[in-house]
Design a protein around this motif. Sequence first.
Motif, mmCIF file in Angstrom:
data_model
loop_
_atom_site.group_PDB
_atom_site.id
_atom_site.type_symbol
_atom_site.label_atom_id
_atom_site.label_comp_id
_atom_site.label_asym_id
_atom_site.label_seq_id
_atom_site.Cartn_x
_atom_site.Cartn_y
_atom_site.Cartn_z
ATOM 1 N N ALA A 88 -27.093 22.301 -8.147
ATOM 2 C CA ALA A 88 -27.148 22.976 -9.434
ATOM 3 C C ALA A 88 -26.205 24.161 -9.313
ATOM 4 O O ALA A 88 -26.498 25.149 -8.645
ATOM 5 C CB ALA A 88 -28.567 23.418 -9.752
ATOM 6 N N VAL A 89 -25.028 24.030 -9.940
ATOM 7 C CA VAL A 89 -23.961 25.021 -9.791
ATOM 8 C C VAL A 89 -24.133 26.123 -10.826
ATOM 9 O O VAL A 89 -24.198 25.865 -12.022
ATOM 10 C CB VAL A 89 -22.577 24.353 -9.948
ATOM 11 C CG1 VAL A 89 -21.470 25.370 -9.815
ATOM 12 C CG2 VAL A 89 -22.419 23.236 -8.930
ATOM 13 N N LYS A 90 -24.198 27.340 -10.332
ATOM 14 C CA LYS A 90 -24.385 28.503 -11.186
ATOM 15 C C LYS A 90 -23.039 28.947 -11.768
ATOM 16 O O LYS A 90 -22.067 29.080 -11.038
ATOM 17 C CB LYS A 90 -24.987 29.608 -10.330
ATOM 18 C CG LYS A 90 -25.519 30.778 -11.057
ATOM 19 C CD LYS A 90 -26.281 31.605 -10.048
ATOM 20 C CE LYS A 90 -26.495 33.009 -10.502
ATOM 21 N NZ LYS A 90 -27.192 33.778 -9.502
ATOM 22 N N GLU A 91 -23.021 29.145 -13.085
ATOM 23 C CA GLU A 91 -21.816 29.630 -13.751
ATOM 24 C C GLU A 91 -22.151 30.900 -14.517
ATOM 25 O O GLU A 91 -23.226 31.012 -15.107
ATOM 26 C CB GLU A 91 -21.268 28.561 -14.698
ATOM 27 C CG GLU A 91 -20.772 27.330 -13.970
ATOM 28 C CD GLU A 91 -20.171 26.299 -14.908
ATOM 29 O OE1 GLU A 91 -19.764 26.674 -16.021
ATOM 30 O OE2 GLU A 91 -20.137 25.124 -14.518
ATOM 31 N N ASP A 92 -21.233 31.852 -14.511
ATOM 32 C CA ASP A 92 -21.474 33.151 -15.142
ATOM 33 C C ASP A 92 -21.695 33.059 -16.645
ATOM 34 O O ASP A 92 -22.360 33.907 -17.232
ATOM 35 C CB ASP A 92 -20.296 34.096 -14.865
ATOM 36 C CG ASP A 92 -20.192 34.444 -13.382
ATOM 37 O OD1 ASP A 92 -21.216 34.362 -12.684
ATOM 38 O OD2 ASP A 92 -19.080 34.800 -12.934
ATOM 39 N N THR A 93 -21.153 32.043 -17.286
ATOM 40 C CA THR A 93 -21.238 31.925 -18.737
ATOM 41 C C THR A 93 -22.524 31.246 -19.213
ATOM 42 O O THR A 93 -22.726 31.112 -20.411
ATOM 43 C CB THR A 93 -20.044 31.122 -19.275
ATOM 44 O OG1 THR A 93 -20.056 29.827 -18.671
ATOM 45 C CG2 THR A 93 -18.736 31.820 -18.968
ATOM 46 N N GLN A 94 -23.371 30.815 -18.305
ATOM 47 C CA GLN A 94 -24.580 30.078 -18.678
ATOM 48 C C GLN A 94 -25.830 30.833 -18.272
ATOM 49 O O GLN A 94 -25.847 31.541 -17.273
ATOM 50 C CB GLN A 94 -24.584 28.702 -18.022
ATOM 51 C CG GLN A 94 -23.426 27.846 -18.471
ATOM 52 C CD GLN A 94 -23.417 26.500 -17.770
ATOM 53 O OE1 GLN A 94 -24.058 26.316 -16.746
ATOM 54 N NE2 GLN A 94 -22.670 25.564 -18.322
ATOM 55 N N ASP A 95 -26.897 30.637 -19.051
ATOM 56 C CA ASP A 95 -28.183 31.265 -18.750
ATOM 57 C C ASP A 95 -28.953 30.523 -17.671
ATOM 58 O O ASP A 95 -29.890 31.057 -17.098
ATOM 59 C CB ASP A 95 -29.046 31.331 -20.014
ATOM 60 C CG ASP A 95 -28.550 32.389 -20.992
ATOM 61 O OD1 ASP A 95 -27.726 33.225 -20.583
ATOM 62 O OD2 ASP A 95 -28.984 32.379 -22.157
ATOM 63 N N LEU A 96 -28.587 29.277 -17.439
ATOM 64 C CA LEU A 96 -29.246 28.510 -16.381
ATOM 65 C C LEU A 96 -28.301 27.422 -15.873
ATOM 66 O O LEU A 96 -27.358 27.034 -16.539
ATOM 67 C CB LEU A 96 -30.568 27.903 -16.862
ATOM 68 C CG LEU A 96 -30.588 27.036 -18.106
ATOM 69 C CD1 LEU A 96 -30.320 25.586 -17.763
ATOM 70 C CD2 LEU A 96 -31.939 27.168 -18.767
ATOM 71 N N SER A 97 -28.582 26.973 -14.652
ATOM 72 C CA SER A 97 -27.812 25.871 -14.071
ATOM 73 C C SER A 97 -28.687 24.640 -14.048
ATOM 74 O O SER A 97 -29.909 24.733 -14.175
ATOM 75 C CB SER A 97 -27.354 26.230 -12.654
ATOM 76 O OG SER A 97 -28.475 26.396 -11.803
ATOM 77 N N TRP A 98 -28.072 23.460 -13.884
ATOM 78 C CA TRP A 98 -28.857 22.230 -13.797
ATOM 79 C C TRP A 98 -28.113 21.164 -13.014
ATOM 80 O O TRP A 98 -26.894 21.177 -12.902
ATOM 81 C CB TRP A 98 -29.254 21.709 -15.174
ATOM 82 C CG TRP A 98 -28.118 21.205 -15.997
ATOM 83 C CD1 TRP A 98 -27.616 19.942 -16.032
ATOM 84 C CD2 TRP A 98 -27.317 21.956 -16.895
ATOM 85 N NE1 TRP A 98 -26.563 19.859 -16.901
ATOM 86 C CE2 TRP A 98 -26.350 21.087 -17.444
ATOM 87 C CE3 TRP A 98 -27.318 23.297 -17.287
ATOM 88 C CZ2 TRP A 98 -25.410 21.510 -18.360
ATOM 89 C CZ3 TRP A 98 -26.382 23.702 -18.198
ATOM 90 C CH2 TRP A 98 -25.445 22.817 -18.725
ATOM 91 N N CYS A 99 -28.908 20.237 -12.472
ATOM 92 C CA CYS A 99 -28.374 19.096 -11.736
ATOM 93 C C CYS A 99 -29.372 17.948 -11.850
ATOM 94 O O CYS A 99 -30.580 18.154 -11.722
ATOM 95 C CB CYS A 99 -28.170 19.465 -10.266
ATOM 96 S SG CYS A 99 -27.609 18.081 -9.235
ATOM 97 N N TRP A 100 -28.869 16.738 -12.076
ATOM 98 C CA TRP A 100 -29.681 15.520 -12.103
ATOM 99 C C TRP A 100 -29.463 14.812 -10.781
ATOM 100 O O TRP A 100 -28.332 14.586 -10.375
ATOM 101 C CB TRP A 100 -29.261 14.639 -13.271
ATOM 102 C CG TRP A 100 -29.839 13.247 -13.222
ATOM 103 C CD1 TRP A 100 -29.171 12.107 -12.892
ATOM 104 C CD2 TRP A 100 -31.181 12.849 -13.505
ATOM 105 N NE1 TRP A 100 -30.016 11.024 -12.955
ATOM 106 C CE2 TRP A 100 -31.263 11.457 -13.332
ATOM 107 C CE3 TRP A 100 -32.325 13.535 -13.891
ATOM 108 C CZ2 TRP A 100 -32.434 10.748 -13.529
ATOM 109 C CZ3 TRP A 100 -33.489 12.813 -14.084
ATOM 110 C CH2 TRP A 100 -33.538 11.450 -13.914
#
Length: 194
Positions: A88-100
Amino acid sequence: MKKLLYLGLTVIIILAAAYYFWTEIYVFTPHEAMARSNIGCAEILHGAEVEDGVLIFYRDPNESSNICVNYEKRGLTGWKHIRGGGAAVKEDTQDLSWCWFVLESENRKGNTDLTLAVLFGEIDNPDIATIKVKANIDTKNIKIQKPLIEKTAQIIDCEKTRLWYVITDKDMSTAMKVYAYSASGQLLFTGNDW
């Protein structure tokens, strides 16, 4: 006298084999199973029990902003690593990260049936109180014939972050969106929004 000597040797061999099994073969914890499989982790965030094992969410040692998952099962020789990975890669522009990530599936007559998968990530926005995931939803470009799948995520407060996950046996990789809501029900973020 010979019978007593053979009995003594048999007892010594059994005790030596039991000692070897207990100290060298048996795996006492899921974390030990990860280490024996040469899986490094910077920090273990959470362990989620599933029917026959545990999912361990941890920080990637090579990229500490990523969260990964491992599936460990208990067997005759203790804990055993089954499968792991995902990030689950964290990005500064997003409030949350996700991975399936699919952890276990069975192949039956050419069809692969999903038996255990997880959708997971990290929450950066402290106002997020609830996360819902919807899969097989219609989009502008795709009309889905499969039924809608909707799940509410578990949110775990870890020591330094907040983790979210959905454990499922349904395929949530097709036309999936992640919705994050405030405590009052206001939509704060939509992930994977096409």
